[in-house]
Motif scaffolding. Structure first.
Motif, PDB file in Angstrom:
ATOM      1  N   ASP A   1       3.027  -9.574  -4.333  1.00 31.68           N
ATOM      2  CA  ASP A   1       3.858  -8.986  -5.388  1.00 31.68           C
ATOM      3  C   ASP A   1       5.247  -8.600  -4.898  1.00 31.68           C
ATOM      4  OD1 ASP A   1       3.410  -6.621  -3.961  1.00 31.68           O
ATOM      5  OD2 ASP A   1       2.153  -5.702  -5.496  1.00 31.68           O
TER       6      ASP A   1
ATOM      7  N   PHE B   1      -0.690  -7.009  -2.043  1.00 26.89           N
ATOM      8  CA  PHE B   1       0.060  -5.901  -2.633  1.00 26.89           C
ATOM      9  C   PHE B   1       0.306  -4.829  -1.580  1.00 26.89           C
ATOM     10  CE2 PHE B   1      -4.248  -4.319  -2.852  1.00 26.89           C
ATOM     11  CZ  PHE B   1      -4.122  -2.961  -2.617  1.00 26.89           C
TER      12      PHE B   1
ATOM     13  N   PHE C   1       0.070  -1.334  -8.769  1.00 23.83           N
ATOM     14  CA  PHE C   1       0.518  -2.660  -8.342  1.00 23.83           C
ATOM     15  C   PHE C   1      -0.212  -3.754  -9.112  1.00 23.83           C
ATOM     16  CE2 PHE C   1       1.551  -0.524  -4.115  1.00 23.83           C
ATOM     17  CZ  PHE C   1       2.928  -0.611  -4.278  1.00 23.83           C
TER      18      PHE C   1
ATOM     19  N   TYR D   1       1.157  -4.368 -12.681  1.00 25.25           N
ATOM     20  CA  TYR D   1       2.402  -5.134 -12.701  1.00 25.25           C
ATOM     21  C   TYR D   1       2.164  -6.599 -12.366  1.00 25.25           C
ATOM     22  CZ  TYR D   1       5.415  -1.078 -13.377  1.00 25.25           C
ATOM     23  OH  TYR D   1       6.049   0.023 -13.913  1.00 25.25           O
ATOM     24  N   SER D   2       1.276  -6.873 -11.411  1.00 23.14           N
ATOM     25  CA  SER D   2       0.989  -8.260 -11.050  1.00 23.14           C
ATOM     26  C   SER D   2       0.353  -9.017 -12.205  1.00 23.14           C
ATOM     27  CB  SER D   2       0.064  -8.322  -9.822  1.00 23.14           C
ATOM     28  OG  SER D   2       0.780  -8.036  -8.641  1.00 23.14           O
TER      29      SER D   2
END
Length: 333
Positions: free
Chosen positions: A54, A85, A108, A111-112
């Protein structure tokens, strides 16, 4: 395309995976159109494993993979996406440690999933061990995301044997992503035997040592601004000459087999065990095509002996990373 199992509990994936990091600036500027075409070519050739992080290009790499998958016309489930991440960066590209707290895992991951345009990630892993967070807590948090349906399998990256054992005691670990090549063989002493004991697969990155042992690198080759190799000890003056002499010795073996240096180096990794899946970081279709040719190269015992005589264990000059980055590698402690 041959398939290999990622450990005893992981998915079956293509025998060679595509590492997408170089498509987002880590090796200098990359052509986005050619990068997407390379992802398409990999899928057309039967590559099912795509690896990203990421923090590659601060999310750019995940967006690129999303666009490549959407424009390929293929089903999301035809590929397995592996995501690292936790690496912390700033707007200038600086590195500021790692965050693998349980709440960071959720953040994380969210968002990924958004950037990749998918509802699940096939293998999710912290990029490095967070020294401030017990690995049990990080693995436990990812396991919760498996229960929630957002993650399919847990992986780790660049951790040592003890950490592998502790993590695996919490939840089965599918694979360990770690550097492994003819000139980076540190995992053979303890980490690889432990992974095999526990039924954990290996996804090997750096199989061409960032192009150094591809047969294409020159001692006087210019390095673009932002290219990681500009600060890599193995590419430094003096070290690079020593390392390229190893490449020339390997070239003689490769030519005797009717293969390229890159194909021979990749085939050597493939030959180290069915539980090892090399990741190739091709950014262009011609480099991908060359790399996939390693699948047709069959190395006999005499060939393997010749390769190891050309590139003896410990013969490379320079560390894998600069000292500050080596300090973050649990695998090197």
């Amino acid at each position: 395309m041959d398939l290999r199992q990622l450990g005893s509990t992981g998915p079956r994936v293509s025998a060679i995976g595509l590492g997408a990091m170089g498509m987002s600036g880590m090796y200098g500027p990359a052509d986005e159109t050619e990068s997407i075409a390379t992802v398409h070519a990999a899928m057309d050739a039967g590559v099912t494993l795509i690896d990203t992080g990421d923090f590659y290009g601060m999310g750019h790499n995940e967006l690129l993979i999303r666009d490549a998958l959407r424009s390929s016309g293929r089903s999301r489930d035809e590929v397995q996406i592996s995501v690292k991440f936790g690496a912390l960066r700033d707007a200038d590209g600086g590195w500021w440690g790692n965050d693998a707290r349980p709440q960071a895992v959720k953040n994380f991951l969210a968002y990924s999933l958004g950037r990749l345009g998918t509802d699940h990630i096939d293998v999710y892993r912290p990029a490095r061990l967070d020294p401030a967070v017990p690995i049990e807590e990080t693995v436990g948090a990812i396991a919760e995301q498996i229960q929630a349906g957002h993650v399919r399998h847990i992986g780790l990256s660049e951790v040592g044997a003890e950490t592998l054992r502790r993590a695996h005691a919490v939840h089965p670990i599918a694979d360990l992503q770690i550097e492994y090549s003819l000139i980076s063989r540190g995992i053979e002493a303890e980490i690889l035997p432990t992974a095999r004991e526990l039924g954990i697969g290996i996804t090997a990155y750096g199989v061409l040592s960032r192009g150094l042992i591809s047969g294409h690198w020159r001692a006087d080759q210019a390095v673009a601004p932002g290219d990681f190799r500009g600060i890599s000890p193995r590419f430094a003056a003096g070290n690079v000459d020593t390392n390229l002499r190893l490449v020339e010795a390997l070239r003689a073996v490769a030519e005797a087999k009717g293969a390229t240096v890159a194909q021979t180096a990749i085939a050597w990794v493939l030959a180290q065990g069915e539980d090892i899946v090399p990741l190739v970081g091709a950014r262009r279709r011609e480099r991908l095509s060359e790399a996939l040719g390693a699948l047709d190269l069959k190395l006999e015992a005499d060939d393997l002996a010749a390769i190891e005589a050309a590139v003896p264990v410990g013969a490379a000059a320079g560390d894998r990373y600069v000292a500050a980055q080596m300090a973050h590698l649990d695998s090197e402690k």
